[in-house]
Design a protein around this motif. Structure first.
Motif, PDB file in Angstrom:
ATOM      1  N   HIS A  32      29.807  40.637  33.098  1.00  0.00           N
ATOM      2  CA  HIS A  32      29.851  42.103  33.154  1.00  0.00           C
ATOM      3  C   HIS A  32      29.415  42.687  34.495  1.00  0.00           C
ATOM      4  CE1 HIS A  32      25.633  41.487  31.960  1.00  0.00           C
ATOM      5  NE2 HIS A  32      25.404  42.650  32.514  1.00  0.00           N
ATOM      6  N   ASP A  33      28.566  42.020  35.254  1.00  0.00           N
ATOM      7  CA  ASP A  33      28.125  42.521  36.544  1.00  0.00           C
ATOM      8  C   ASP A  33      28.897  41.926  37.719  1.00  0.00           C
ATOM      9  OD1 ASP A  33      26.183  44.246  35.552  1.00  0.00           O
ATOM     10  OD2 ASP A  33      24.617  42.715  35.601  1.00  0.00           O
ATOM     11  N   ALA A  34      29.877  41.099  37.434  1.00  0.00           N
ATOM     12  CA  ALA A  34      30.610  40.409  38.498  1.00  0.00           C
ATOM     13  C   ALA A  34      31.604  41.340  39.185  1.00  0.00           C
ATOM     14  CB  ALA A  34      31.346  39.190  37.929  1.00  0.00           C
ATOM     15  N   GLY A  35      31.770  41.147  40.478  1.00  0.00           N
ATOM     16  CA  GLY A  35      32.847  41.791  41.195  1.00  0.00           C
ATOM     17  C   GLY A  35      34.122  40.982  40.984  1.00  0.00           C
ATOM     18  N   HIS A  36      35.249  41.535  41.362  1.00  0.00           N
ATOM     19  CA  HIS A  36      36.489  40.770  41.214  1.00  0.00           C
ATOM     20  C   HIS A  36      37.488  41.179  42.290  1.00  0.00           C
ATOM     21  CE1 HIS A  36      38.536  44.203  39.302  1.00  0.00           C
ATOM     22  NE2 HIS A  36      37.381  44.403  38.681  1.00  0.00           N
ATOM     23  N   CYS A  37      38.250  40.185  42.711  1.00  0.00           N
ATOM     24  CA  CYS A  37      39.297  40.398  43.701  1.00  0.00           C
ATOM     25  C   CYS A  37      40.234  39.204  43.637  1.00  0.00           C
ATOM     26  CB  CYS A  37      38.730  40.565  45.105  1.00  0.00           C
ATOM     27  SG  CYS A  37      37.929  39.105  45.792  1.00  0.00           S
ATOM     28  N   ALA A  38      41.318  39.253  44.372  1.00  0.00           N
ATOM     29  CA  ALA A  38      42.224  38.112  44.476  1.00  0.00           C
ATOM     30  C   ALA A  38      41.599  37.166  45.489  1.00  0.00           C
ATOM     31  CB  ALA A  38      43.613  38.565  44.917  1.00  0.00           C
TER      32      ALA A  38
END
Length: 154
Positions: A145-151
Motif C-alpha cells: 500500500h505504501d509502494a511507489g510504482h512505475c514502468a
C-alpha cells in the motif's frame, strides 16, 4: 529456514492470508517459477537497490530485469544494484539472495513495476530458496500500500 519472521509478522499485521508453496532448491525466483510451473509474470522478484545513500526494494516480475535507467529517472537520482553482502544486515532472517519483495516488512521503500499492480494473485520468495508465498491480488496490494510504482522492468 522457511518464511522470514519479519515478513510473517508484517503480513499478520496487514491481515494477509497466504499459502506456502514448497519447491526444489532454486537460487533465482525465475527458477522457482519454473520449478513450480507458475508463469514468471506471476512471480514477483525483489531486487535490493541503492539510490544515493538509501537502500530500496525494486520489484519486478521474475521473468524481467530492473531497468535501472528508468528507475533512476523516476526517482531523480542514480540507482545501482546493491550487492548481496549489503543485504545481509537488512535481511538477517533470510537466506542470502532470497529477498522477499515486500520492502515495508524490512523498513525499505518499495517501487513496484506496473505489471504487478493488477494481478489476480502473486507468488514470491518468503526468505528461503525452497518456498514461494502465494497471496491473492487484493492482499498483494494491501502489502504494497505504501509502494511507489512505475514502468521499471525490461
Amino acid at each position: 529456514m522457511t518464511i522470514s519472521l519479519k515478513l510473517r509478522n508484517y503480513m499478520d499485521r496487514c491481515g494477509v492470508e497466504f499459502d506456502e508453496v514448497p519447491h526444489a532448491y532454486a537460487f533465482q525466483p525465475s527458477k522457482a517459477a519454473e520449478a513450480t510451473h507458475i508463469p514468471g509474470r506471476r512471480v514477483a522478484k525483489g531486487v535490493l537497490v541503492r539510490a544515493g545513500d538509501e537502500y530500496m526494494m525494486a520489484v519486478v516480475p521474475s521473468s524481467k530485469l530492473v531497468a535501472f535507467g528508468d528507475l533512476g529517472r523516476w526517482l531523480g537520482r542514480e540507482v545501482r544494484l546493491a550487492d548481496e553482502q549489503e543485504s545481509v544486515s537488512l535481511f538477517a532472517d533470510c537466506e542470502l539472495g532470497a529477498l522477499p519483495p515486500v520492502g515495508a516488512a524490512f523498513g525499505l521503500q518499495t517501487i513496484l513495476d506496473e505489471e504487478l499492480l493488477d494481478a489476480e494473485d502473486i507468488y514470491f520468495e518468503g526468505g528461503d530458496h525452497r518456498t514461494l508465498i502465494h497471496v491473492q491480488g487484493q492482499d498483494w496490494r494491501r502489502l504494497q500500500h505504501d509502494a511507489g510504482h512505475c514502468a521499471l522492468s525490461a
